[in-house]
Write a protein that holds these residues in place. Sequence first.
Motif, PDB file in Angstrom:
ATOM      1  N   ASN A  37      -1.861  14.338   2.664  1.00  0.00           N
ATOM      2  CA  ASN A  37      -3.303  14.632   2.702  1.00  0.00           C
ATOM      3  C   ASN A  37      -3.837  15.149   1.365  1.00  0.00           C
ATOM      4  O   ASN A  37      -5.037  15.283   1.191  1.00  0.00           O
ATOM      5  CB  ASN A  37      -3.649  15.587   3.839  1.00  0.00           C
ATOM      6  N   GLU A  38      -2.962  15.412   0.386  1.00  0.00           N
ATOM      7  CA  GLU A  38      -3.405  15.833  -0.950  1.00  0.00           C
ATOM      8  C   GLU A  38      -3.497  14.655  -1.922  1.00  0.00           C
ATOM      9  O   GLU A  38      -3.911  14.825  -3.057  1.00  0.00           O
ATOM     10  CB  GLU A  38      -2.447  16.884  -1.520  1.00  0.00           C
ATOM     11  N   TRP A  39      -3.109  13.479  -1.477  1.00  0.00           N
ATOM     12  CA  TRP A  39      -3.155  12.295  -2.338  1.00  0.00           C
ATOM     13  C   TRP A  39      -4.597  11.878  -2.580  1.00  0.00           C
ATOM     14  O   TRP A  39      -5.463  12.002  -1.716  1.00  0.00           O
ATOM     15  CB  TRP A  39      -2.405  11.139  -1.686  1.00  0.00           C
ATOM     16  N   GLY A  40      -4.842  11.376  -3.782  1.00  0.00           N
ATOM     17  CA  GLY A  40      -6.154  10.828  -4.120  1.00  0.00           C
ATOM     18  C   GLY A  40      -6.000   9.632  -5.029  1.00  0.00           C
ATOM     19  O   GLY A  40      -5.077   9.572  -5.829  1.00  0.00           O
ATOM     20  N   PRO A  41      -6.887   8.642  -4.904  1.00  0.00           N
ATOM     21  CA  PRO A  41      -6.795   7.439  -5.737  1.00  0.00           C
ATOM     22  C   PRO A  41      -7.063   7.757  -7.196  1.00  0.00           C
ATOM     23  O   PRO A  41      -7.526   8.849  -7.484  1.00  0.00           O
ATOM     24  CB  PRO A  41      -7.880   6.527  -5.156  1.00  0.00           C
ATOM     25  N   PRO A  42      -6.805   6.840  -8.090  1.00  0.00           N
ATOM     26  CA  PRO A  42      -6.366   5.463  -7.890  1.00  0.00           C
ATOM     27  C   PRO A  42      -4.850   5.352  -7.826  1.00  0.00           C
ATOM     28  O   PRO A  42      -4.128   6.280  -8.176  1.00  0.00           O
ATOM     29  CB  PRO A  42      -6.900   4.751  -9.133  1.00  0.00           C
TER      30      PRO A  42
ATOM     31  N   LYS B 169      -2.851  -2.382  -6.168  1.00  0.00           N
ATOM     32  CA  LYS B 169      -3.925  -1.564  -6.712  1.00  0.00           C
ATOM     33  C   LYS B 169      -4.831  -1.114  -5.571  1.00  0.00           C
ATOM     34  O   LYS B 169      -5.128  -1.888  -4.672  1.00  0.00           O
ATOM     35  CB  LYS B 169      -4.747  -2.356  -7.722  1.00  0.00           C
ATOM     36  N   THR B 170      -5.254   0.157  -5.611  1.00  0.00           N
ATOM     37  CA  THR B 170      -6.232   0.635  -4.642  1.00  0.00           C
ATOM     38  C   THR B 170      -7.054   1.773  -5.233  1.00  0.00           C
ATOM     39  O   THR B 170      -6.562   2.551  -6.032  1.00  0.00           O
ATOM     40  CB  THR B 170      -5.587   1.087  -3.322  1.00  0.00           C
ATOM     41  N   GLU B 171      -8.299   1.816  -4.820  1.00  0.00           N
ATOM     42  CA  GLU B 171      -9.219   2.906  -5.147  1.00  0.00           C
ATOM     43  C   GLU B 171      -9.649   3.611  -3.856  1.00  0.00           C
ATOM     44  O   GLU B 171     -10.427   4.545  -3.891  1.00  0.00           O
ATOM     45  CB  GLU B 171     -10.470   2.353  -5.862  1.00  0.00           C
ATOM     46  N   ASP B 172      -9.137   3.132  -2.731  1.00  0.00           N
ATOM     47  CA  ASP B 172      -9.553   3.592  -1.414  1.00  0.00           C
ATOM     48  C   ASP B 172      -8.868   4.902  -1.037  1.00  0.00           C
ATOM     49  O   ASP B 172      -7.649   4.954  -0.912  1.00  0.00           O
ATOM     50  CB  ASP B 172      -9.224   2.506  -0.390  1.00  0.00           C
ATOM     51  N   LYS B 173      -9.643   5.947  -0.823  1.00  0.00           N
ATOM     52  CA  LYS B 173      -9.117   7.267  -0.464  1.00  0.00           C
ATOM     53  C   LYS B 173      -8.393   7.229   0.901  1.00  0.00           C
ATOM     54  O   LYS B 173      -7.453   7.962   1.145  1.00  0.00           O
ATOM     55  CB  LYS B 173     -10.257   8.294  -0.435  1.00  0.00           C
TER      56      LYS B 173
ATOM     57  N   TYR C   1       4.669  13.282   3.774  1.00  0.00           N
ATOM     58  CA  TYR C   1       4.680  13.486   2.324  1.00  0.00           C
ATOM     59  C   TYR C   1       4.749  12.138   1.628  1.00  0.00           C
ATOM     60  O   TYR C   1       5.221  11.153   2.193  1.00  0.00           O
ATOM     61  CB  TYR C   1       5.875  14.356   1.916  1.00  0.00           C
ATOM     62  N   LEU C   2       4.288  12.128   0.390  1.00  0.00           N
ATOM     63  CA  LEU C   2       4.240  10.905  -0.409  1.00  0.00           C
ATOM     64  C   LEU C   2       5.007  11.122  -1.713  1.00  0.00           C
ATOM     65  O   LEU C   2       4.857  12.141  -2.373  1.00  0.00           O
ATOM     66  CB  LEU C   2       2.776  10.564  -0.741  1.00  0.00           C
ATOM     67  N   ALA C   3       5.831  10.139  -2.049  1.00  0.00           N
ATOM     68  CA  ALA C   3       6.499  10.102  -3.355  1.00  0.00           C
ATOM     69  C   ALA C   3       6.242   8.719  -3.934  1.00  0.00           C
ATOM     70  O   ALA C   3       6.258   7.724  -3.203  1.00  0.00           O
ATOM     71  CB  ALA C   3       7.990  10.363  -3.206  1.00  0.00           C
ATOM     72  N   ILE C   4       5.986   8.655  -5.250  1.00  0.00           N
ATOM     73  CA  ILE C   4       5.654   7.370  -5.869  1.00  0.00           C
ATOM     74  C   ILE C   4       6.570   7.074  -7.057  1.00  0.00           C
ATOM     75  O   ILE C   4       7.048   7.983  -7.728  1.00  0.00           O
ATOM     76  CB  ILE C   4       4.176   7.308  -6.323  1.00  0.00           C
ATOM     77  N   LEU C   5       6.779   5.783  -7.269  1.00  0.00           N
ATOM     78  CA  LEU C   5       7.526   5.293  -8.419  1.00  0.00           C
ATOM     79  C   LEU C   5       6.597   4.350  -9.181  1.00  0.00           C
ATOM     80  O   LEU C   5       6.432   3.190  -8.817  1.00  0.00           O
ATOM     81  CB  LEU C   5       8.787   4.539  -7.976  1.00  0.00           C
ATOM     82  N   PRO C   6       5.925   4.857 -10.238  1.00  0.00           N
ATOM     83  CA  PRO C   6       5.016   3.999 -11.004  1.00  0.00           C
ATOM     84  C   PRO C   6       5.797   2.890 -11.722  1.00  0.00           C
ATOM     85  O   PRO C   6       6.820   3.140 -12.341  1.00  0.00           O
ATOM     86  CB  PRO C   6       4.385   4.952 -12.021  1.00  0.00           C
ATOM     87  N   LEU C   7       5.289   1.670 -11.616  1.00  0.00           N
ATOM     88  CA  LEU C   7       5.917   0.503 -12.245  1.00  0.00           C
ATOM     89  C   LEU C   7       4.808  -0.346 -12.872  1.00  0.00           C
ATOM     90  O   LEU C   7       4.600  -1.493 -12.497  1.00  0.00           O
ATOM     91  CB  LEU C   7       6.695  -0.305 -11.201  1.00  0.00           C
TER      92      LEU C   7
END
Length: 165
Positions: free
Chosen positions: A17-22, A48-52, A75-81
């Motif tokens: 719930n703390e995640w925000g785009p993009p 790609k997304t800009e949608d909250k 929870y969210l974890a991301i791997l930027p590629l």
Amino acid sequence: MSIQILQYEFLGPIPLNEWGPPMEKLVYLIMSREKDRFNIVYVGDCEKTEDKSYFLQHTHFKCWTDQSGSDQSLYLAILPLFDSSKDRRKSILDRIITRYKPACNSADIKEEKPAYVVRKTEEPEDSQKVTCACCGSEMNPERILEKSTIYRCNSCGISDTRINS
């Protein structure tokens, strides 16, 4: 903060719930938290997304909340590629799904098939008798594989493998 999954260094985890785009060209993990442990619930990728509300409207969101107990435990974890292709992200997804088998990716889990073929064939009556090297008793064929046969002794239980001629 980061978390390592296989050899990949994911950023996070942070409460969903703390995640925000993009968000652009990445692989993400949806995780549930149990005390000091994070469990992978879902693995996905994003072009790609800009949608909250990207995650709230996700087709698997209900599965995520069912697995974690509530949306507050997600929870969210991301791997930027950033320079990756869709195929590269898919390859990473497949590796993580194969290793961790996330509950909400159950449709994506592939059954692994063995690299060998077991053929059931009848033994000809005039076939060569195999004698146990341990006790001298007759050994019976237990499995006939593509290029070899596994024999097992009736008396002592020892097995032996012979190449098919």
